[in-house]
Design a protein around this motif. Structure first.
Motif, PDB file in Angstrom:
ATOM      1  N   ASP A  82      -0.898  -5.377  15.714  1.00 34.07           N
ATOM      2  CA  ASP A  82      -1.434  -4.087  16.417  1.00 34.07           C
ATOM      3  C   ASP A  82      -0.508  -3.621  17.393  1.00 34.07           C
ATOM      4  O   ASP A  82      -0.416  -2.461  17.910  1.00 34.07           O
ATOM      5  CB  ASP A  82      -2.626  -4.795  17.077  1.00 34.07           C
ATOM      6  CG  ASP A  82      -3.835  -4.958  16.417  1.00 34.07           C
ATOM      7  OD1 ASP A  82      -3.758  -4.611  15.209  1.00 34.07           O
ATOM      8  OD2 ASP A  82      -4.520  -6.122  16.376  1.00 34.07           O
ATOM      9  N   ARG A  83       0.571  -4.552  17.934  1.00 31.81           N
ATOM     10  CA  ARG A  83       1.428  -3.954  18.792  1.00 31.81           C
ATOM     11  C   ARG A  83       2.605  -3.128  18.291  1.00 31.81           C
ATOM     12  O   ARG A  83       3.432  -2.717  19.000  1.00 31.81           O
ATOM     13  CB  ARG A  83       1.973  -5.314  19.709  1.00 31.81           C
ATOM     14  CG  ARG A  83       1.221  -5.837  20.455  1.00 31.81           C
ATOM     15  CD  ARG A  83       1.610  -6.911  21.525  1.00 31.81           C
ATOM     16  NE  ARG A  83       2.248  -8.131  20.827  1.00 31.81           N
ATOM     17  CZ  ARG A  83       3.051  -8.848  21.136  1.00 31.81           C
ATOM     18  NH1 ARG A  83       2.949  -8.873  22.543  1.00 31.81           N
ATOM     19  NH2 ARG A  83       3.420 -10.040  20.561  1.00 31.81           N
ATOM     20  N   GLN A  84       2.505  -3.338  17.138  1.00 27.14           N
ATOM     21  CA  GLN A  84       3.705  -2.537  16.441  1.00 27.14           C
ATOM     22  C   GLN A  84       3.336  -1.059  15.899  1.00 27.14           C
ATOM     23  O   GLN A  84       1.897  -0.777  15.760  1.00 27.14           O
ATOM     24  CB  GLN A  84       4.323  -3.058  15.114  1.00 27.14           C
ATOM     25  CG  GLN A  84       4.575  -4.848  15.184  1.00 27.14           C
ATOM     26  CD  GLN A  84       5.882  -4.732  15.861  1.00 27.14           C
ATOM     27  OE1 GLN A  84       6.823  -3.753  15.960  1.00 27.14           O
ATOM     28  NE2 GLN A  84       6.082  -5.584  16.869  1.00 27.14           N
ATOM     29  N   SER A  85       4.225   0.077  16.125  1.00 24.10           N
ATOM     30  CA  SER A  85       3.933   1.459  15.730  1.00 24.10           C
ATOM     31  C   SER A  85       3.795   1.593  14.346  1.00 24.10           C
ATOM     32  O   SER A  85       4.098   0.515  13.412  1.00 24.10           O
ATOM     33  CB  SER A  85       4.942   2.157  16.348  1.00 24.10           C
ATOM     34  OG  SER A  85       6.342   1.842  15.677  1.00 24.10           O
ATOM     35  N   PRO A  86       3.074   2.578  13.897  1.00 23.59           N
ATOM     36  CA  PRO A  86       2.734   2.847  12.374  1.00 23.59           C
ATOM     37  C   PRO A  86       4.168   2.819  11.889  1.00 23.59           C
ATOM     38  O   PRO A  86       5.218   3.389  12.337  1.00 23.59           O
ATOM     39  CB  PRO A  86       2.090   3.994  12.528  1.00 23.59           C
ATOM     40  CG  PRO A  86       1.210   4.051  13.623  1.00 23.59           C
ATOM     41  CD  PRO A  86       2.095   3.653  14.670  1.00 23.59           C
ATOM     42  N   GLN A  87       4.323   2.588  10.527  1.00 22.30           N
ATOM     43  CA  GLN A  87       5.516   2.402   9.727  1.00 22.30           C
ATOM     44  C   GLN A  87       5.527   3.986   8.846  1.00 22.30           C
ATOM     45  O   GLN A  87       4.561   4.400   8.446  1.00 22.30           O
ATOM     46  CB  GLN A  87       5.601   1.287   8.969  1.00 22.30           C
ATOM     47  CG  GLN A  87       5.616   0.116   9.716  1.00 22.30           C
ATOM     48  CD  GLN A  87       5.990  -1.020   8.847  1.00 22.30           C
ATOM     49  OE1 GLN A  87       7.245  -1.448   8.570  1.00 22.30           O
ATOM     50  NE2 GLN A  87       4.936  -1.939   8.344  1.00 22.30           N
ATOM     51  N   LYS A  88       6.518   4.085   8.479  1.00 19.34           N
ATOM     52  CA  LYS A  88       6.980   5.468   7.705  1.00 19.34           C
ATOM     53  C   LYS A  88       8.095   5.127   6.712  1.00 19.34           C
ATOM     54  O   LYS A  88       9.016   4.735   6.958  1.00 19.34           O
ATOM     55  CB  LYS A  88       7.121   6.615   8.791  1.00 19.34           C
ATOM     56  CG  LYS A  88       7.294   7.907   7.961  1.00 19.34           C
ATOM     57  CD  LYS A  88       7.781   8.904   8.643  1.00 19.34           C
ATOM     58  CE  LYS A  88       7.953  10.218   8.111  1.00 19.34           C
ATOM     59  NZ  LYS A  88       8.258  11.421   9.046  1.00 19.34           N
ATOM     60  N   THR A  89       7.776   5.501   5.582  1.00 22.12           N
ATOM     61  CA  THR A  89       8.750   5.445   4.438  1.00 22.12           C
ATOM     62  C   THR A  89       8.916   6.888   3.560  1.00 22.12           C
ATOM     63  O   THR A  89       8.049   7.425   3.245  1.00 22.12           O
ATOM     64  CB  THR A  89       8.279   4.443   3.309  1.00 22.12           C
ATOM     65  OG1 THR A  89       8.178   3.214   3.782  1.00 22.12           O
ATOM     66  CG2 THR A  89       9.278   4.269   2.179  1.00 22.12           C
ATOM     67  N   GLU A  90      10.141   7.285   3.992  1.00 25.75           N
ATOM     68  CA  GLU A  90      10.695   8.556   3.338  1.00 25.75           C
ATOM     69  C   GLU A  90      11.009   8.241   1.811  1.00 25.75           C
ATOM     70  O   GLU A  90      11.800   7.272   1.764  1.00 25.75           O
ATOM     71  CB  GLU A  90      11.515   9.349   4.493  1.00 25.75           C
ATOM     72  CG  GLU A  90      10.972   9.638   5.604  1.00 25.75           C
ATOM     73  CD  GLU A  90      11.912  10.525   6.148  1.00 25.75           C
ATOM     74  OE1 GLU A  90      11.404  11.578   6.810  1.00 25.75           O
ATOM     75  OE2 GLU A  90      13.007  10.149   6.364  1.00 25.75           O
ATOM     76  N   PHE A  91      10.906   9.263   0.891  1.00 27.58           N
ATOM     77  CA  PHE A  91      11.425   9.052  -0.562  1.00 27.58           C
ATOM     78  C   PHE A  91      11.866  10.374  -0.884  1.00 27.58           C
ATOM     79  O   PHE A  91      11.381  11.701  -0.530  1.00 27.58           O
ATOM     80  CB  PHE A  91      10.555   8.511  -1.273  1.00 27.58           C
ATOM     81  CG  PHE A  91       9.237   9.120  -1.468  1.00 27.58           C
ATOM     82  CD1 PHE A  91       9.005  10.147  -2.210  1.00 27.58           C
ATOM     83  CD2 PHE A  91       8.106   8.873  -0.595  1.00 27.58           C
ATOM     84  CE1 PHE A  91       7.666  10.794  -2.214  1.00 27.58           C
ATOM     85  CE2 PHE A  91       6.790   9.279  -0.824  1.00 27.58           C
ATOM     86  CZ  PHE A  91       6.690  10.300  -1.664  1.00 27.58           C
TER      87      PHE A  91
END
Length: 358
Positions: free
Chosen positions: A305-314
């Motif tokens: 919960d304390r981590q920000s949302p992750q993002k994967t670009e492709f």
């Protein structure tokens, strides 16, 4: 006081002695009267007349003398009375002075007694104060000793506190590193598994998978297709306008609370390109005379919960020789595409045609 009383006594004796002594003028006058008295021896008749005259003169002298003596005695009596009155007043004044002196003496005695009592009390207080000072000095030495011990304790405590703070900081760093390692090793990792192009159906399939240890959720998938052609290779047919750069958004989908677990289960996103690309443009791509690119990004969260949302670009490009899709840099190639401006299919009828890209 004794000297004053003796003085008054001597003064009274002197006044009494003076009043009892005859006057020297009276004694001399009596001697002259005795000398002037006639001799008892009888004389002649002529002598009788003289004697009578002398007797008359003597009688007159005696009367005058008696008058003078009476006046002198009266003056002497008045003087004695004045002296007596003065002496009596002096006695009373002396008595009053003696009384006042006695009262003063009593007050002086009482005052001296009070002063002595106060002095004794002050002496006792001085003794008590000395004892108190000695006790305070002893207490000061004890407090100084205690202060030294407390200072040593405080310095040792400060050293211990600094050591504990350093140890705590090291433990926090270790905990942070361990947490980071735990997050890195256990977080969800969502990306593109594969891309397939079913040419008969004219559909491209993108598979999204999770290779992390925890499930991913709140997944949002954004995909767009880009196509680039050389305008010199395009032969317009049936009045179609040649297009050199095309961009088609094909997906902006959120999967909400759907969890993507690690394993064979995958999210499959199909989208068709027959409606986006002309048959001639598809032939150019298949003949390796055009570029077909699929790019986008997927955002997601996991149980941290304390981590920000992750993002994967492709970003994947199609290679017709092997009928495969190869990855490329989303940052580098994506920035080049963004600099090309609006695509031909995004322009209005009044806008200029797309120039042939380099």
């Amino acid at each position: 006081m004794r000297k004053t009383f003796l003085t008054l006594l001597v003064l009274a004796c002197c006044c009494q002695y003076i009043s009892g002594q005859p006057s020297s003028s009276n004694s001399k006058q009596q001697q002259r009267d005795a000398a002037s008295e006639p001799s008892p021896v009888p004389t002649a008749s002529a002598q009788d007349k003289i004697d009578n005259e002398a007797e008359a003169a003597r009688e007159a002298y005696r009367k005058e003398r008696d008058a003078i003596d009476d006046k002198f005695r009266a003056d002497q009596a008045r003087q004695n009375e004045i002296i007596a009155t003065a002496s009596a007043r002096m006695v009373w004044i002396t008595a009053v002075n003696v009384f006042i002196a006695a009262v003063y003496g009593v007050f002086a005695y009482l005052t001296l007694r009070a002063v002595k009592k106060q002095a004794d009390h002050t002496s006792d207080q001085v003794g008590v104060t000395k004892n108190q000072l000695a006790a305070m000095n002893q207490e000061r030495r004890v407090l100084h000793t205690h202060a030294g011990a407390m200072f040593q304790t405080a310095r040792y405590t400060k050293q211990m506190l600094n050591a504990m703070q350093e140890q705590l900081a090291a433990m926090e760093r270790e905990a942070g590193a361990a947490e980071e390692a735990l997050v890195v090793s256990n977080r969800a990792s969502v990306g593109v598994h594969s891309i397939d192009w079913n040419k008969e159906a004219g559909t491209i399939f993108i598979r999204i998978e999770n290779i992390g240890l925890v499930p991913a959720e709140q997944i949002n998938l954004i995909i767009e297709v880009l196509a680039i052609f050389n305008l010199q290779d395009i032969t317009p047919q049936s009045g179609d306008k040649p297009r050199g750069f095309l961009r088609f958004p094909v997906s902006n989908q959120s999967y909400g609370n759907t969890k993507l677990f690690r394993g064979n289960f995958q999210i499959i996103k199909p989208f068709g390109i027959k409606d986006a690309l002309r048959p001639s443009e598809i032939k150019l791509i298949e003949a390796d005379r055009g570029v077909l690119v699929v790019r986008g990004h997927v955002t997601y969260q996991d149980g941290f919960d304390r981590q920000s949302p992750q993002k994967t670009e492709f970003l994947f490009g199609y290679y017709p020789n092997g009928n495969v899709w190869g990855p490329a840099s989303p940052e580098l190639m994506g920035s080049r595409f963004d600099k090309m401006g609006p695509a031909d299919n995004e322009r209005g009828n009044n806008e200029t045609e797309q120039q042939n890209p380099n």
